[in-house]
Design a protein around this motif. Sequence first.
Motif, PDB file in Angstrom:
ATOM      1  N   LEU A 101       4.586   0.978  11.828  1.00 50.22           N
ATOM      2  CA  LEU A 101       3.277   1.234  11.214  1.00 50.22           C
ATOM      3  C   LEU A 101       3.257   2.595  10.524  1.00 50.22           C
ATOM      4  O   LEU A 101       2.726   2.739   9.424  1.00 50.22           O
ATOM      5  CB  LEU A 101       2.181   1.189  12.288  1.00 50.22           C
ATOM      6  CG  LEU A 101       1.834  -0.185  12.877  1.00 50.22           C
ATOM      7  CD1 LEU A 101       0.760  -0.036  13.954  1.00 50.22           C
ATOM      8  CD2 LEU A 101       1.352  -1.142  11.781  1.00 50.22           C
ATOM      9  N   HIS A 159       5.491   2.607   7.327  1.00 51.15           N
ATOM     10  CA  HIS A 159       4.926   1.827   6.225  1.00 51.15           C
ATOM     11  C   HIS A 159       3.607   2.391   5.708  1.00 51.15           C
ATOM     12  O   HIS A 159       2.939   1.764   4.880  1.00 51.15           O
ATOM     13  CB  HIS A 159       4.734   0.366   6.657  1.00 51.15           C
ATOM     14  CG  HIS A 159       6.027  -0.345   6.909  1.00 51.15           C
ATOM     15  ND1 HIS A 159       6.113  -1.527   7.624  1.00 51.15           N
ATOM     16  CD2 HIS A 159       7.302  -0.035   6.554  1.00 51.15           C
ATOM     17  CE1 HIS A 159       7.382  -1.913   7.690  1.00 51.15           C
ATOM     18  NE2 HIS A 159       8.120  -1.029   7.041  1.00 51.15           N
ATOM     19  N   HIS A 175       0.650   3.121   7.264  1.00 48.45           N
ATOM     20  CA  HIS A 175      -0.633   2.606   7.744  1.00 48.45           C
ATOM     21  C   HIS A 175      -1.438   3.655   8.517  1.00 48.45           C
ATOM     22  O   HIS A 175      -2.592   3.384   8.870  1.00 48.45           O
ATOM     23  CB  HIS A 175      -0.401   1.401   8.659  1.00 48.45           C
ATOM     24  CG  HIS A 175       0.191   0.213   7.972  1.00 48.45           C
ATOM     25  ND1 HIS A 175      -0.469  -0.491   6.983  1.00 48.45           N
ATOM     26  CD2 HIS A 175       1.398  -0.401   8.120  1.00 48.45           C
ATOM     27  CE1 HIS A 175       0.298  -1.485   6.560  1.00 48.45           C
ATOM     28  NE2 HIS A 175       1.427  -1.449   7.222  1.00 48.45           N
ATOM     29  N   ARG A 178      -5.362   3.786   8.171  1.00 47.00           N
ATOM     30  CA  ARG A 178      -5.804   3.911   6.777  1.00 47.00           C
ATOM     31  C   ARG A 178      -6.836   2.845   6.439  1.00 47.00           C
ATOM     32  O   ARG A 178      -6.786   1.721   6.936  1.00 47.00           O
ATOM     33  CB  ARG A 178      -4.609   3.782   5.825  1.00 47.00           C
ATOM     34  CG  ARG A 178      -3.661   4.959   5.837  1.00 47.00           C
ATOM     35  CD  ARG A 178      -2.594   4.792   4.778  1.00 47.00           C
ATOM     36  NE  ARG A 178      -3.138   4.934   3.423  1.00 47.00           N
ATOM     37  CZ  ARG A 178      -2.503   4.582   2.310  1.00 47.00           C
ATOM     38  NH1 ARG A 178      -1.293   4.061   2.384  1.00 47.00           N
ATOM     39  NH2 ARG A 178      -3.043   4.777   1.139  1.00 47.00           N
ATOM     40  N   LYS A 185      -7.318   0.982   3.894  1.00 49.14           N
ATOM     41  CA  LYS A 185      -6.810  -0.258   3.318  1.00 49.14           C
ATOM     42  C   LYS A 185      -6.028  -1.093   4.338  1.00 49.14           C
ATOM     43  O   LYS A 185      -5.722  -2.262   4.067  1.00 49.14           O
ATOM     44  CB  LYS A 185      -5.933   0.037   2.101  1.00 49.14           C
ATOM     45  CG  LYS A 185      -4.691   0.852   2.406  1.00 49.14           C
ATOM     46  CD  LYS A 185      -3.772   0.968   1.182  1.00 49.14           C
ATOM     47  CE  LYS A 185      -4.474   1.663   0.028  1.00 49.14           C
ATOM     48  NZ  LYS A 185      -3.600   1.852  -1.134  1.00 49.14           N
ATOM     49  N   SER A 186      -5.706  -0.504   5.490  1.00 53.10           N
ATOM     50  CA  SER A 186      -4.937  -1.220   6.516  1.00 53.10           C
ATOM     51  C   SER A 186      -5.808  -1.711   7.668  1.00 53.10           C
ATOM     52  O   SER A 186      -5.339  -2.451   8.528  1.00 53.10           O
ATOM     53  CB  SER A 186      -3.833  -0.320   7.077  1.00 53.10           C
ATOM     54  OG  SER A 186      -2.970   0.141   6.065  1.00 53.10           O
ATOM     55  N   GLN A 187      -7.071  -1.302   7.700  1.00 52.70           N
ATOM     56  CA  GLN A 187      -7.920  -1.606   8.850  1.00 52.70           C
ATOM     57  C   GLN A 187      -8.220  -3.092   9.013  1.00 52.70           C
ATOM     58  O   GLN A 187      -8.507  -3.546  10.119  1.00 52.70           O
ATOM     59  CB  GLN A 187      -9.226  -0.811   8.758  1.00 52.70           C
ATOM     60  CG  GLN A 187      -9.034   0.679   8.974  1.00 52.70           C
ATOM     61  CD  GLN A 187     -10.339   1.453   8.956  1.00 52.70           C
ATOM     62  OE1 GLN A 187     -11.405   0.876   8.746  1.00 52.70           O
ATOM     63  NE2 GLN A 187     -10.258   2.761   9.161  1.00 52.70           N
ATOM     64  N   ASN A 189      -5.991  -5.409   8.329  1.00 52.03           N
ATOM     65  CA  ASN A 189      -4.723  -6.104   8.548  1.00 52.03           C
ATOM     66  C   ASN A 189      -4.848  -6.981   9.801  1.00 52.03           C
ATOM     67  O   ASN A 189      -5.176  -6.478  10.878  1.00 52.03           O
ATOM     68  CB  ASN A 189      -3.607  -5.066   8.733  1.00 52.03           C
ATOM     69  CG  ASN A 189      -2.244  -5.702   8.897  1.00 52.03           C
ATOM     70  OD1 ASN A 189      -2.004  -6.463   9.818  1.00 52.03           O
ATOM     71  ND2 ASN A 189      -1.327  -5.349   8.000  1.00 52.03           N
TER      72      ASN A 189
END
Length: 206
Positions: free
Chosen positions: A114, A117, A119, A143, A145-147, A149
């Motif tokens: 994580l 990459h 995150h 992040r 934009k990763s929340q 996922n």
Amino acid sequence: MAKYIGPKTKIARKFGEKIFGKDKYFDRKKYIYNQHGSYHRRGKKSGYALQLLEKQKLKYIYGVLERQCRRMFKKALSMKKNTGEVFLQLFESRLDNVVYRLGISLSRSGARQLVLHGHITVNQNKVNIPSYLLKPGDIVEIRKKSQNNPNIQHVLNSHNSSGQIVDWLVWDQEKMRGTFKSLPEREKIPENINERIIVEWYSKYK
């Protein structure tokens, strides 16, 4: 020692402990191990052998290489505190370990991915270095934009519901961020590691 990517149960059986977390082998066998693992019961071993095995166990648990381990020891040795305690505190301060402890990942290897990459952020800055050492007060966040996922969401919902976060970390589920409150005291670090004999090994063979 290169990073191990083979069967984790094979390594866990070597030490007689669930060093990578949950392991069906130990539950199935109803395995009972003593304070320092099964290798202390397989005949008499020299002090050197015990120190080396304990060092290897630490490296497997935290997923570090020998060079990183030596660097941590030198850093701990330079501080005017208990070397063994500081040594473990440095490992616990690693970003990948904190991501794991916060319940963002079910394993340290997963936490490392994580971070690599991108995150994870620290104090709102993206950090992709798993060995990055946190300081008290640092904020670790997923992040934006990763929340959403799905994999991260699944882990958070299953892991944090059990409340298994250590005392020196605080997790805010709503904001998806954690705070590194303080360096952990030795007795609160749950890993079964005899840091004293590891320090003895590095002191003699550094």
